[in-house]
Design a protein around this motif. Structure first.
Motif, short mmCIF file in Angstrom:
data_model
loop_
_atom_site.label_atom_id
_atom_site.label_comp_id
_atom_site.label_asym_id
_atom_site.label_seq_id
_atom_site.Cartn_x
_atom_site.Cartn_y
_atom_site.Cartn_z
N PRO A 93 -0.80 105.46 -20.45
CA PRO A 93 -2.22 105.61 -20.77
C PRO A 93 -3.15 105.18 -19.63
CG PRO A 93 -1.09 104.45 -22.54
CD PRO A 93 -0.14 104.59 -21.42
N ALA A 94 -2.75 104.15 -18.88
CA ALA A 94 -3.57 103.69 -17.76
C ALA A 94 -3.65 104.76 -16.67
CB ALA A 94 -3.01 102.39 -17.20
N VAL A 95 -2.54 105.39 -16.39
CA VAL A 95 -2.53 106.45 -15.37
C VAL A 95 -3.36 107.64 -15.84
CG1 VAL A 95 -1.04 108.13 -14.20
CG2 VAL A 95 -0.35 105.75 -14.34
N MET A 96 -3.23 108.00 -17.11
CA MET A 96 -4.04 109.12 -17.62
C MET A 96 -5.52 108.79 -17.55
SD MET A 96 -2.08 111.58 -18.25
CE MET A 96 -3.21 112.64 -19.09
N GLY A 97 -5.90 107.56 -17.86
CA GLY A 97 -7.29 107.15 -17.75
C GLY A 97 -7.80 107.23 -16.32
N MET A 98 -6.98 106.80 -15.38
CA MET A 98 -7.37 106.88 -13.97
C MET A 98 -7.52 108.33 -13.53
SD MET A 98 -5.12 103.75 -12.35
CE MET A 98 -4.93 104.61 -10.83
N LEU A 99 -6.62 109.20 -13.98
CA LEU A 99 -6.71 110.61 -13.62
C LEU A 99 -7.97 111.25 -14.19
CD1 LEU A 99 -3.01 111.77 -14.02
CD2 LEU A 99 -4.32 111.62 -11.91
N ILE A 100 -8.33 110.89 -15.41
CA ILE A 100 -9.55 111.43 -16.02
C ILE A 100 -10.77 110.98 -15.24
CG2 ILE A 100 -11.04 111.29 -18.05
CD1 ILE A 100 -8.42 111.19 -19.72
N ILE A 101 -10.84 109.71 -14.91
CA ILE A 101 -11.98 109.20 -14.14
C ILE A 101 -12.06 109.86 -12.77
CG2 ILE A 101 -12.90 107.13 -13.01
CD1 ILE A 101 -11.83 105.57 -15.47
N TYR A 102 -10.92 109.99 -12.11
CA TYR A 102 -10.89 110.63 -10.79
C TYR A 102 -11.33 112.09 -10.88
CZ TYR A 102 -9.23 112.35 -6.32
OH TYR A 102 -9.15 112.94 -5.09
N SER A 103 -10.91 112.78 -11.94
CA SER A 103 -11.27 114.19 -12.11
C SER A 103 -12.76 114.37 -12.40
CB SER A 103 -10.48 114.81 -13.25
OG SER A 103 -9.11 114.75 -12.97
N LEU A 104 -13.36 113.41 -13.08
CA LEU A 104 -14.75 113.54 -13.48
C LEU A 104 -15.75 112.96 -12.48
CD1 LEU A 104 -14.44 112.66 -17.26
CD2 LEU A 104 -14.62 114.91 -16.21
#
Length: 103
Positions: free
Chosen positions: A44-55
């Motif tokens: 979940p932490a990696v997915m959260g980081m990917l979402i923030i990086y994408s946005l």
């Protein structure tokens, strides 16, 4: 030109990294608590980081940028909550996003 010994070192390091879990966590031994904990919190932490990086580069004042991103995020979230399959949700969200930015 790449030297043969550089390739040999990279091959040995790759082999040792892939061998390490089998040596460290032998069959029959209980998995350490910290490994189980990391396995539960890192995805979940990696997915959260990917979402923030994408946005981070989305201009929220431009509606033509926001609609494809919001739609793709919504579809990815709904599919993941429904199917609980990372591959299906990520690929579907990516496909929807790519189609929407082409239209």
């Amino acid at each position: 030109m790449v030297k043969w010994y550089a390739i040999a070192v990279m091959a040995i390091v790759t082999y040792l990294i892939r061998l390490a879990p089998f040596v460290l966590f032998r069959k029959g031994k209980k998995t350490p608590k910290w490994v189980a904990y990391m396995g539960s919190v890192l995805p979940p932490a990696v997915m959260g980081m990917l979402i923030i990086y994408s946005l981070k580069s989305v201009n929220i004042s431009a509606i033509d940028e926001v609609i494809p991103v919001a739609t793709a995020i919504t579809i990815t979230t709904v599919l993941h909550l429904w199917k609980r399959n990372n591959l299906v949700s990520i690929l579907s969200g990516t496909a929807v996003y790519m189609m929407l930015i082409q239209i």
